[in-house]
Design an enzyme around this catalytic site. Sequence first.
Site, short mmCIF file in Angstrom:
data_model
loop_
_atom_site.label_atom_id
_atom_site.label_comp_id
_atom_site.label_asym_id
_atom_site.label_seq_id
_atom_site.Cartn_x
_atom_site.Cartn_y
_atom_site.Cartn_z
N ILE A 86 4.66 9.46 4.42
CA ILE A 86 4.52 8.27 3.76
C ILE A 86 3.15 8.01 3.41
O ILE A 86 2.49 8.73 3.86
CB ILE A 86 5.03 6.87 4.54
CG1 ILE A 86 5.31 5.81 3.63
CG2 ILE A 86 4.28 6.83 5.60
CD1 ILE A 86 6.08 4.70 4.40
N CYS A 87 3.00 7.20 2.18
CA CYS A 87 1.49 7.13 2.06
C CYS A 87 1.61 5.60 1.39
O CYS A 87 2.50 4.80 1.63
CB CYS A 87 1.01 7.94 0.95
SG CYS A 87 1.59 8.08 -0.78
N GLN A 88 0.66 5.42 0.47
CA GLN A 88 0.69 3.82 0.00
C GLN A 88 1.39 3.83 -1.03
O GLN A 88 2.54 2.70 -1.37
CB GLN A 88 -0.87 3.58 -0.56
CG GLN A 88 -0.84 2.14 -1.07
CD GLN A 88 -0.88 1.22 0.15
OE1 GLN A 88 -1.07 1.48 1.40
NE2 GLN A 88 0.06 0.07 -0.25
#
Length: 119
Positions: A86-88
């Site tokens: 996951i990231c932003q």
Amino acid sequence: MEYLKYIIFVLVILLILSRILPPKGVRQISTEELKKELGNKNKQFIDVRTPGEFQSGKIRGFRNIPLNQLVQKAKELSKDTEVIVICQSGMRSNKASKLLKQLGFKNVTNVKGGMSAWS
């Protein structure tokens, strides 16, 4: 000369598409689907945002490995155990997923929409 312009145009489009389309062989899940996967001890949860982003809001169970350190720290992960990334927004995690596949990880999952979609 006209022919050359078309070739360059097509190459630019292909380059853009290769950056935004999901990597081949990477499972894509929503944040709703992620909620069902959390707590599974047979999965590795990786957040590729910067340490500052990670500290400002994180999901329990995720380990922070910033994208720019992923190649060096990938050896700390099991290539045979699923990695959920996951990231932003989903862009860096998409890139990280592609990188993990290139490094030989068999089962990689990207969270679409990233933390922006998390509620």
